[in-house]
Design a protein around this motif. Sequence first.
Motif, PDB file in Angstrom:
ATOM      1  N   GLY A 159      10.379   6.142  -6.257  1.00 52.91           N
ATOM      2  CA  GLY A 159      10.462   7.213  -7.229  1.00 52.91           C
ATOM      3  C   GLY A 159      10.109   8.563  -6.640  1.00 52.91           C
ATOM      4  N   ARG A 160       9.460   9.407  -7.465  1.00 52.45           N
ATOM      5  CA  ARG A 160       9.081  10.763  -7.054  1.00 52.45           C
ATOM      6  C   ARG A 160       7.592  10.866  -6.767  1.00 52.45           C
ATOM      7  NH1 ARG A 160      12.173  14.984  -7.667  1.00 52.45           N
ATOM      8  NH2 ARG A 160      10.430  16.321  -8.257  1.00 52.45           N
ATOM      9  N   ARG A 161       6.919   9.695  -6.654  1.00 59.43           N
ATOM     10  CA  ARG A 161       5.472   9.788  -6.520  1.00 59.43           C
ATOM     11  C   ARG A 161       4.873   8.996  -5.379  1.00 59.43           C
ATOM     12  NH1 ARG A 161       2.551   5.489  -8.996  1.00 59.43           N
ATOM     13  NH2 ARG A 161       3.984   3.895  -9.680  1.00 59.43           N
ATOM     14  N   ALA A 162       5.578   8.078  -4.777  1.00 59.16           N
ATOM     15  CA  ALA A 162       4.943   7.189  -3.800  1.00 59.16           C
ATOM     16  C   ALA A 162       5.723   7.090  -2.498  1.00 59.16           C
ATOM     17  CB  ALA A 162       4.782   5.786  -4.387  1.00 59.16           C
ATOM     18  N   ALA A 163       4.971   7.081  -1.403  1.00 66.68           N
ATOM     19  CA  ALA A 163       5.503   6.774  -0.075  1.00 66.68           C
ATOM     20  C   ALA A 163       4.797   5.511   0.377  1.00 66.68           C
ATOM     21  CB  ALA A 163       5.250   7.917   0.890  1.00 66.68           C
ATOM     22  N   LEU A 164       5.559   4.507   0.722  1.00 69.44           N
ATOM     23  CA  LEU A 164       4.985   3.218   1.081  1.00 69.44           C
ATOM     24  C   LEU A 164       4.441   3.241   2.503  1.00 69.44           C
ATOM     25  CD1 LEU A 164       7.727   0.927  -0.482  1.00 69.44           C
ATOM     26  CD2 LEU A 164       5.720   1.958  -1.568  1.00 69.44           C
ATOM     27  N   PRO A 224       0.835  -1.201   0.000  1.00 72.15           N
ATOM     28  CA  PRO A 224       0.000   0.000   0.000  1.00 72.15           C
ATOM     29  C   PRO A 224       0.868   1.248   0.000  1.00 72.15           C
ATOM     30  CG  PRO A 224      -0.286  -1.255   2.042  1.00 72.15           C
ATOM     31  CD  PRO A 224       0.696  -1.988   1.214  1.00 72.15           C
ATOM     32  N   ALA A 225       0.372   2.290  -0.668  1.00 70.45           N
ATOM     33  CA  ALA A 225       1.154   3.508  -0.802  1.00 70.45           C
ATOM     34  C   ALA A 225       0.263   4.735  -0.897  1.00 70.45           C
ATOM     35  CB  ALA A 225       2.042   3.429  -2.046  1.00 70.45           C
ATOM     36  N   LEU A 226       0.865   5.843  -0.542  1.00 74.10           N
ATOM     37  CA  LEU A 226       0.272   7.162  -0.701  1.00 74.10           C
ATOM     38  C   LEU A 226       0.989   7.798  -1.886  1.00 74.10           C
ATOM     39  CD1 LEU A 226      -0.394   9.585   2.189  1.00 74.10           C
ATOM     40  CD2 LEU A 226       0.807  10.372   0.172  1.00 74.10           C
ATOM     41  N   PHE A 227       0.228   8.280  -2.869  1.00 73.29           N
ATOM     42  CA  PHE A 227       0.803   8.843  -4.082  1.00 73.29           C
ATOM     43  C   PHE A 227       0.561  10.348  -4.154  1.00 73.29           C
ATOM     44  CE2 PHE A 227      -0.173   4.458  -5.055  1.00 73.29           C
ATOM     45  CZ  PHE A 227       0.921   4.019  -5.765  1.00 73.29           C
ATOM     46  N   VAL A 228       1.552  11.079  -4.626  1.00 71.06           N
ATOM     47  CA  VAL A 228       1.426  12.505  -4.902  1.00 71.06           C
ATOM     48  C   VAL A 228       1.920  12.747  -6.328  1.00 71.06           C
ATOM     49  CG1 VAL A 228       1.627  13.244  -2.501  1.00 71.06           C
ATOM     50  CG2 VAL A 228       3.692  13.016  -3.895  1.00 71.06           C
ATOM     51  N   HIS A 229       1.622  13.902  -6.860  1.00 71.86           N
ATOM     52  CA  HIS A 229       2.029  14.240  -8.220  1.00 71.86           C
ATOM     53  C   HIS A 229       3.555  14.198  -8.316  1.00 71.86           C
ATOM     54  CE1 HIS A 229       2.739  16.534 -11.848  1.00 71.86           C
ATOM     55  NE2 HIS A 229       1.466  16.356 -12.164  1.00 71.86           N
ATOM     56  N   CYS A 230       4.053  13.520  -9.331  1.00 74.27           N
ATOM     57  CA  CYS A 230       5.507  13.352  -9.472  1.00 74.27           C
ATOM     58  C   CYS A 230       6.218  14.646  -9.850  1.00 74.27           C
ATOM     59  CB  CYS A 230       5.829  12.257 -10.484  1.00 74.27           C
ATOM     60  SG  CYS A 230       5.260  12.611 -12.160  1.00 74.27           S
ATOM     61  N   GLY A 231       5.487  15.662 -10.277  1.00 71.81           N
ATOM     62  CA  GLY A 231       6.094  16.936 -10.613  1.00 71.81           C
ATOM     63  C   GLY A 231       6.285  17.858  -9.420  1.00 71.81           C
ATOM     64  N   THR A 232       5.882  17.401  -8.238  1.00 69.73           N
ATOM     65  CA  THR A 232       6.074  18.196  -7.027  1.00 69.73           C
ATOM     66  C   THR A 232       7.395  17.813  -6.358  1.00 69.73           C
ATOM     67  OG1 THR A 232       5.018  16.629  -5.518  1.00 69.73           O
ATOM     68  CG2 THR A 232       3.566  18.214  -6.637  1.00 69.73           C
ATOM     69  N   ILE A 275      12.743  14.999   5.660  1.00 68.73           N
ATOM     70  CA  ILE A 275      12.175  15.008   7.015  1.00 68.73           C
ATOM     71  C   ILE A 275      12.316  13.643   7.680  1.00 68.73           C
ATOM     72  CG2 ILE A 275      10.001  15.169   8.312  1.00 68.73           C
ATOM     73  CD1 ILE A 275       9.141  17.273   6.187  1.00 68.73           C
ATOM     74  N   ALA A 276      11.977  12.590   6.952  1.00 67.46           N
ATOM     75  CA  ALA A 276      11.945  11.249   7.541  1.00 67.46           C
ATOM     76  C   ALA A 276      13.307  10.578   7.585  1.00 67.46           C
ATOM     77  CB  ALA A 276      10.958  10.367   6.774  1.00 67.46           C
ATOM     78  N   GLY A 277      14.233  11.049   6.800  1.00 70.50           N
ATOM     79  CA  GLY A 277      15.568  10.459   6.793  1.00 70.50           C
ATOM     80  C   GLY A 277      15.577   9.044   6.256  1.00 70.50           C
ATOM     81  N   GLU A 278      16.417   8.229   6.843  1.00 69.93           N
ATOM     82  CA  GLU A 278      16.585   6.853   6.364  1.00 69.93           C
ATOM     83  C   GLU A 278      15.330   6.012   6.547  1.00 69.93           C
ATOM     84  OE1 GLU A 278      20.148   4.878   7.579  1.00 69.93           O
ATOM     85  OE2 GLU A 278      21.352   6.681   7.291  1.00 69.93           O
ATOM     86  N   GLY A 279      14.432   6.459   7.398  1.00 72.57           N
ATOM     87  CA  GLY A 279      13.194   5.713   7.616  1.00 72.57           C
ATOM     88  C   GLY A 279      12.174   5.870   6.511  1.00 72.57           C
ATOM     89  N   ALA A 280      12.413   6.799   5.586  1.00 76.20           N
ATOM     90  CA  ALA A 280      11.466   7.035   4.493  1.00 76.20           C
ATOM     91  C   ALA A 280      11.499   5.862   3.519  1.00 76.20           C
ATOM     92  CB  ALA A 280      11.808   8.324   3.772  1.00 76.20           C
ATOM     93  N   ARG A 281      10.355   5.267   3.323  1.00 79.31           N
ATOM     94  CA  ARG A 281      10.221   4.202   2.323  1.00 79.31           C
ATOM     95  C   ARG A 281       9.432   4.779   1.167  1.00 79.31           C
ATOM     96  NH1 ARG A 281       7.228  -0.303   4.489  1.00 79.31           N
ATOM     97  NH2 ARG A 281       7.865  -1.330   2.581  1.00 79.31           N
ATOM     98  N   THR A 282      10.130   5.054   0.067  1.00 77.87           N
ATOM     99  CA  THR A 282       9.503   5.698  -1.073  1.00 77.87           C
ATOM    100  C   THR A 282       9.783   4.924  -2.345  1.00 77.87           C
ATOM    101  OG1 THR A 282      11.421   7.106  -1.468  1.00 77.87           O
ATOM    102  CG2 THR A 282       9.721   7.985  -0.008  1.00 77.87           C
TER     103      THR A 282
END
Length: 131
Positions: A99-104, A73-81, A90-97
């Motif tokens: 590409g430029r559009r999804a945060a897991l 599951p993921a949260l998606f935002v516009h890849c041009g942002t 902000i999240a540092g190494e804990g960020a699971r993303t």
Amino acid sequence: MSADPPEVEAAFAAFPDMARGRLRAARSAIAEEARALDLGPLIASLKWGQPSYVAPGGCGTPIRLGVVRDGTPALFVHCGTTLIDEYRHIAGEGARTEGRRAALIGREGAAPLRPLIRAALTYKSRRKAAP
């Protein structure tokens, strides 16, 4: 948050069981952040077959909920942002993303994604306010 339109609820029902709970928790987190920011009722719709939420008045960018190719599951935002880059900072190494559009959305749920949600809900207004 008021009830989602039937087509949005149907999209949630179509998600795999493992993903559905995490995505519903993310939907709740989006609504809670919008309330905390006093943005008014979110506008729910389908974009590319995925539930999408945006604040009224054009202050933010849509947040979509779905799954990536492997079913996570993921949260998606516009890849041009710049939102995913901001979130990684902000999240540092804990960020699971992805590409430029999804945060897991991991087992810990949507809590780690709240800074990203807040940033997406106010993205356009913050851009207009920047010098």
